[in-house]
Design a protein around this motif. Structure first.
Motif, PDB file in Angstrom:
ATOM      1  N   PRO A 120      -0.233   0.749   3.081  1.00 45.44           N
ATOM      2  CA  PRO A 120       0.504  -0.054   1.827  1.00 45.44           C
ATOM      3  C   PRO A 120       0.526   1.020   0.507  1.00 45.44           C
ATOM      4  N   VAL A 121      -0.768   1.719   0.554  1.00 46.27           N
ATOM      5  CA  VAL A 121      -0.685   2.657  -0.668  1.00 46.27           C
ATOM      6  C   VAL A 121       0.384   3.734  -0.251  1.00 46.27           C
ATOM      7  N   SER A 122       0.318   4.277   0.977  1.00 46.48           N
ATOM      8  CA  SER A 122       1.085   5.720   1.172  1.00 46.48           C
ATOM      9  C   SER A 122       2.412   5.439   0.917  1.00 46.48           C
ATOM     10  N   THR A 123       2.875   4.175   1.474  1.00 43.98           N
ATOM     11  CA  THR A 123       4.223   3.711   1.399  1.00 43.98           C
ATOM     12  C   THR A 123       4.562   3.369  -0.259  1.00 43.98           C
ATOM     13  N   THR A 124       3.707   2.718  -0.906  1.00 45.76           N
ATOM     14  CA  THR A 124       3.937   2.688  -2.592  1.00 45.76           C
ATOM     15  C   THR A 124       4.004   4.034  -3.303  1.00 45.76           C
ATOM     16  N   VAL A 125       3.158   5.046  -2.734  1.00 46.82           N
ATOM     17  CA  VAL A 125       3.422   6.253  -3.354  1.00 46.82           C
ATOM     18  C   VAL A 125       4.677   6.882  -3.275  1.00 46.82           C
ATOM     19  N   GLU A 126       5.154   6.661  -1.874  1.00 50.17           N
ATOM     20  CA  GLU A 126       6.475   7.310  -1.354  1.00 50.17           C
ATOM     21  C   GLU A 126       7.681   6.680  -2.118  1.00 50.17           C
ATOM     22  N   LEU A 127       7.608   5.304  -2.182  1.00 51.59           N
ATOM     23  CA  LEU A 127       8.451   4.633  -2.885  1.00 51.59           C
ATOM     24  C   LEU A 127       8.822   5.029  -4.324  1.00 51.59           C
ATOM     25  N   LEU A 128       7.946   5.298  -4.836  1.00 55.80           N
ATOM     26  CA  LEU A 128       7.755   5.603  -6.215  1.00 55.80           C
ATOM     27  C   LEU A 128       8.683   6.767  -6.513  1.00 55.80           C
ATOM     28  N   ALA A 129       8.768   7.759  -5.464  1.00 59.40           N
ATOM     29  CA  ALA A 129       9.544   8.929  -5.358  1.00 59.40           C
ATOM     30  C   ALA A 129      11.177   8.617  -5.354  1.00 59.40           C
ATOM     31  N   ALA A 130      11.057   7.297  -4.784  1.00 59.66           N
ATOM     32  CA  ALA A 130      12.698   6.833  -4.779  1.00 59.66           C
ATOM     33  C   ALA A 130      13.245   6.248  -5.462  1.00 59.66           C
ATOM     34  N   VAL A 131      12.501   5.596  -6.632  1.00 58.88           N
ATOM     35  CA  VAL A 131      12.941   5.085  -7.721  1.00 58.88           C
ATOM     36  C   VAL A 131      13.776   6.133  -8.753  1.00 58.88           C
ATOM     37  N   PRO A 132      14.932   5.791  -8.950  1.00 57.00           N
ATOM     38  CA  PRO A 132      15.979   6.685  -9.724  1.00 57.00           C
ATOM     39  C   PRO A 132      15.455   6.661 -11.286  1.00 57.00           C
ATOM     40  N   LEU A 187       6.763  10.948 -17.320  1.00 58.51           N
ATOM     41  CA  LEU A 187       6.922  12.210 -16.299  1.00 58.51           C
ATOM     42  C   LEU A 187       5.924  12.015 -15.312  1.00 58.51           C
ATOM     43  N   ALA A 188       4.596  11.738 -15.941  1.00 60.18           N
ATOM     44  CA  ALA A 188       3.572  11.741 -15.017  1.00 60.18           C
ATOM     45  C   ALA A 188       3.636  10.908 -13.750  1.00 60.18           C
ATOM     46  N   ILE A 189       4.201   9.709 -14.153  1.00 56.99           N
ATOM     47  CA  ILE A 189       4.493   8.700 -13.128  1.00 56.99           C
ATOM     48  C   ILE A 189       5.396   9.272 -12.257  1.00 56.99           C
ATOM     49  N   MET A 190       6.513  10.047 -12.783  1.00 55.44           N
ATOM     50  CA  MET A 190       7.409  10.223 -11.758  1.00 55.44           C
ATOM     51  C   MET A 190       7.106  11.541 -11.000  1.00 55.44           C
ATOM     52  N   ILE A 191       5.889  12.617 -11.282  1.00 54.09           N
ATOM     53  CA  ILE A 191       5.674  13.303 -10.503  1.00 54.09           C
ATOM     54  C   ILE A 191       4.663  13.194  -9.691  1.00 54.09           C
ATOM     55  N   ALA A 196       0.963  13.816  -4.893  1.00 51.20           N
ATOM     56  CA  ALA A 196       0.223  12.901  -4.076  1.00 51.20           C
ATOM     57  C   ALA A 196       0.699  13.329  -2.583  1.00 51.20           C
ATOM     58  N   SER A 197       2.044  12.889  -2.132  1.00 52.10           N
ATOM     59  CA  SER A 197       2.381  12.994  -0.913  1.00 52.10           C
ATOM     60  C   SER A 197       2.066  14.348  -0.136  1.00 52.10           C
ATOM     61  N   ILE A 198       2.524  15.597  -0.890  1.00 50.15           N
ATOM     62  CA  ILE A 198       2.428  16.843  -0.135  1.00 50.15           C
ATOM     63  C   ILE A 198       0.770  17.194  -0.083  1.00 50.15           C
ATOM     64  N   THR A 199       0.067  16.716  -1.086  1.00 49.75           N
ATOM     65  CA  THR A 199      -1.409  16.851  -1.120  1.00 49.75           C
ATOM     66  C   THR A 199      -1.966  16.219   0.001  1.00 49.75           C
ATOM     67  N   ARG A 200      -1.572  15.024   0.185  1.00 45.36           N
ATOM     68  CA  ARG A 200      -2.171  14.140   1.238  1.00 45.36           C
ATOM     69  C   ARG A 200      -1.834  14.745   2.855  1.00 45.36           C
ATOM     70  N   ASP A 201      -0.699  15.361   2.712  1.00 44.76           N
ATOM     71  CA  ASP A 201      -0.246  15.859   4.215  1.00 44.76           C
ATOM     72  C   ASP A 201      -1.151  17.308   4.281  1.00 44.76           C
ATOM     73  N   ILE A 202      -1.191  17.958   3.110  1.00 47.26           N
ATOM     74  CA  ILE A 202      -2.080  19.200   3.310  1.00 47.26           C
ATOM     75  C   ILE A 202      -3.612  18.892   3.990  1.00 47.26           C
ATOM     76  N   LEU A 203      -4.178  17.960   3.159  1.00 47.38           N
ATOM     77  CA  LEU A 203      -5.555  17.529   3.369  1.00 47.38           C
ATOM     78  C   LEU A 203      -5.639  16.843   4.875  1.00 47.38           C
ATOM     79  N   ASP A 204      -4.525  16.289   5.390  1.00 49.52           N
ATOM     80  CA  ASP A 204      -4.518  15.913   6.810  1.00 49.52           C
ATOM     81  C   ASP A 204      -4.540  16.912   7.782  1.00 49.52           C
ATOM     82  N   GLN A 205      -3.955  17.978   7.256  1.00 45.38           N
ATOM     83  CA  GLN A 205      -3.728  19.074   8.251  1.00 45.38           C
ATOM     84  C   GLN A 205      -4.910  20.051   8.468  1.00 45.38           C
TER      85      GLN A 205
END
Lengths: 323, 347
Positions: A120-132, A187-191, A196-205
């Motif tokens: 749920p948290v990951s999806t929410t974060v990614e959804l934030l990026a999709a908001v126009p 702007l902070a909410i928008m970025i 967050a998603s990129i950092t998460r992917d990096i930490l996962d790797q």
């Protein structure tokens, strides 16, 4: 060892046996090369047309176009400083607020999150990026700004009124909820989703073995994050931040709604200001002659500002690598 | 600049070419302010005659550029062009409808029409010279109205706009200081307050910021129920903004005072005249390359003058007085000629 050499020899034999079809290789090479060059051409084209279109304004005002803070359409006097300062300040506020939150989200998701909460948290974060961005703008103006005015601006203003420094930086002459700080928060909410998603992917790797060895020698979670994960991911996290910064610098619609659109320099974070992108969005429709050239020149400056920031980021990354 | 407008024009041309349209369809572009009424007229006109109108509301500046580049059959602008500009490009200019701009406020306990201001006070407020609602000059005009001892937040249009042009034209007429420091334009260097994008941006900001004052087209104030301010007109009276007081401003005006009917209806004489009234204008070429298209444009507006009054008033626009329409139609007949010298418009 024997097994390995056997595998290598079989694969070599296969290569020899196969008749290579090389017809597609050159085509493929040229096609990908063309794609890469196309980017450069488009970039050069954009910069070229901006410089060409903005040239009359640069010629008329010279270097003063950058340093002057007058923007008077009626008298055809144009200076970009207020917009440049607003662009940099709002992006900086966005980073100061957004980066710690984004990295916090990423660390929580990869290290601390119970499995059922992860999705749920990951999806929410990614959804934030999709908001126009216009939605962020409208939400900022109609929902966030009134609340911000009532519960932050007014109490803080009355508290700091008359104090040295604080009384200047945090005093709202017009407690309407919009202004530089509001724009920075939106702007902070928008970025956040980008970083967050990129950092998460990096930490996962990061290889699990690194983390496990650290735990193995008795590190706490905090020590693992602080001394193992973050240094490993450091360069890539800066890359993620730069992507977010790029968005913050160029964001147009949302900022236009919440920054207050005033061509005035102010030391207060609560006062209205404007950014290069918001100024262009506001005035482009009806601009003509020198005003039109001045707006294109503004666009050119935004281009250069973004470019400079990215170059600085590259240098920073290069320095971190050599260390 | 030239190649940009070319690219723009090419894009527009492409969009026109790709829309399947009847031969008699006319194209126009420009001001956003009259867009709703032009759209309504076009709809009714199409029903009656079968001829369509394709109007792009891209802003007054864009409308002027498009007609000069001859990519549209007519351009539309809120701020009239000056005689020299009209001559330079061989354009004829005529008004279509009028509208009013009203100051709106958000002061606790103050309803529509309860606050009275003069033009000079309004100019001083938007210049930051009067900073509080409890100012003695405002109090003197408004005995019996309880005004707070709170700072005023002026709200202006952040986008360049015909509404701002009308509003600042008026302020320049009533205040010497305004004229000297800021002047009249579609965008001015506002010394105080904050901007909202579009009429809706100004309306929203005024609505949610206590003690704010802004200016919007009358239709906006009416539809959004924002309290408007009564303004003192040239005759010293405080008329209520309505189609009646906008029409009163037009009635006393000398429409021949400026070329292309390019007069301002702000600060007109007459007891009933609302001080911030303005017409919106159409531009066509006097020697059009495609006379048959221009003839269609004129036919459309002639039809609108005759049949469009009710549609206009429903949308809170004010139709032109009949004598002005007669003047416009005779200007068409006199000034717009096809290549053989024949008038394009036949009554």
């Amino acid at each position: 060892m024997a097994a390995l050499s056997e595998r290598i020899s079989t694969s070599t034999m296969q290569t020899i046996r196969r008749t290579p079809k090389t017809t597609f290789d050159p085509v493929f090479r040229w096609a990908s090369c063309a794609s890469a060059v196309l980017v450069l051409l488009v970039l050069a084209g954009i910069l070229g047309s901006m410089v060409y279109g903005g040239w009359p304004a640069f010629r008329e005002f010279g270097f003063g176009f950058v340093t002057s803070s007058v923007w008077n359409v009626g008298k055809e006097e144009f200076g970009a400083w207020v917009a440049i300062a607003g662009t940099l300040t709002s992006a900086l506020i966005a980073l100061v607020i957004g980066v710690p939150i984004s990295i916090g989200i990423a660390i929580f998701l990869t290290q601390l999150c119970p499995p059922w909460l992860k999705r749920p948290v990951s999806t929410t974060v990614e959804l934030l990026a999709a908001v126009p961005s216009i939605i962020y703008g409208m939400w900022g103006l109609f929902v966030f700004a009134p609340l911000f005015a009532r519960y932050v601006q007014m109490p803080v203003s009355s508290l700091v009124e008359g104090m040295p420094i604080l009384g200047t930086v945090l005093y709202a002459r017009v407690p309407s909820g919009v202004g530089l700080l509001t724009a920075g928060i939106i702007l902070a909410i928008m970025i956040i989703p980008f970083i967050a998603s990129i950092t998460r992917d990096i930490l996962d790797q990061i290889p699990t073995i690194l983390r496990e060895s650290a735990y193995g020698i008795g590190c706490t979670t905090w020590e693992v994050v602080r001394h193992v994960l973050l240094p490993q991911a450091g360069v890539s996290i800066i890359g993620a931040i730069m992507l977010g910064l790029g968005r913050a610098l160029g964001e147009t619609m949302a900022v236009t709604f919440v920054i207050g659109n005033a061509n005035r320099l102010s030391l207060s974070l609560f006062d209205p200001s404007s950014t290069i992108a918001s100024r262009i969005a506001n005035e482009f429709n009806e601009a003509s002659d020198l005003h039109f050239n001045a707006l294109l020149a503004l666009g050119c400056i935004l281009f250069l500002v973004t470019f400079t920031v990215l170059v600085l980021a590259r240098l920073l990354i290069a320095r971190m690598r050599t260390r | 600049m030239k190649f940009l407008s070319f690219a723009f024009a090419a894009g527009l041309a492409a969009s026109i070419l790709t829309t399947p349209a009847a031969a008699a369809d006319i194209t126009g572009a420009g001001a956003t302010f009259p867009f709703p009424v032009y759209a309504k007229w076009a709809e009714a006109y199409k029903k009656e005659t079968g001829n369509g109108l394709n109007y792009q509301s891209i802003g007054s500046g864009g409308g002027i550029k498009q007609i000069q580049a001859k990519t549209v059959d007519f351009g539309a602008t809120d701020a009239p062009l000056k005689g020299a500009d009209l001559d330079k490009h061989g354009l004829l200019q005529f008004p279509t409808v009028m509208g009013g701009v009203v100051p709106v406020v958000n002061i606790a306990g103050v309803g529509p029409g309860q606050l009275k201001l003069t033009g000079e006070i309004l100019a001083d407020i938007f210049q930051g010279k009067i900073a509080k609602w409890s100012d003695a000059r405002i109090a003197k005009l408004n005995e019996g109205v309880k005004l707070p001892d709170a700072p005023i937040t002026p709200v202006y249009r952040s986008d360049a706009s015909g509404t701002t042009n009308v509003f600042t034209t008026y302020l320049s007429q009533v205040s010497e200081a305004w004229k000297a420091d800021l002047g009249a334009n579609a965008a001015v260097n506002w010394p105080v307050g904050q901007g909202g994008k579009g009429n809706e941006g100004v309306a929203a900001t005024v609505k949610q910021v206590p003690n704010a004052i802004g200016y919007v087209e009358y239709a906006y104030a009416k539809q959004n129920n924002i309290p408007y301010v009564l303004l003192q007109n040239k005759a010293g009276k405080f008329p209520v903004p309505s189609d009646k007081s906008f029409q009163a401003a037009a009635a006393n005006a000398d429409w021949n005072a400026a070329p292309g009917f390019g007069i301002s209806l702000t600060d007109q004489a007459g007891d009933e005249a609302w001080p911030i009234t303005a017409p919106t204008f159409i531009l066509v070429h006097k020697a059009p390359a495609k006379p048959e298209q221009t003839a269609e444009v004129l036919k459309f507006f002639a039809w609108a003058y005759k049949n469009g009054d009710k549609l206009a008033s429903d949308l809170d626009y004010v139709p032109l007085p009949d004598n002005v329409v007669a003047m416009i139609e005779s200007a068409w007949a006199k000034e717009i000629k096809d290549p053989s010298g024949q008038p394009v418009y036949k009554q």
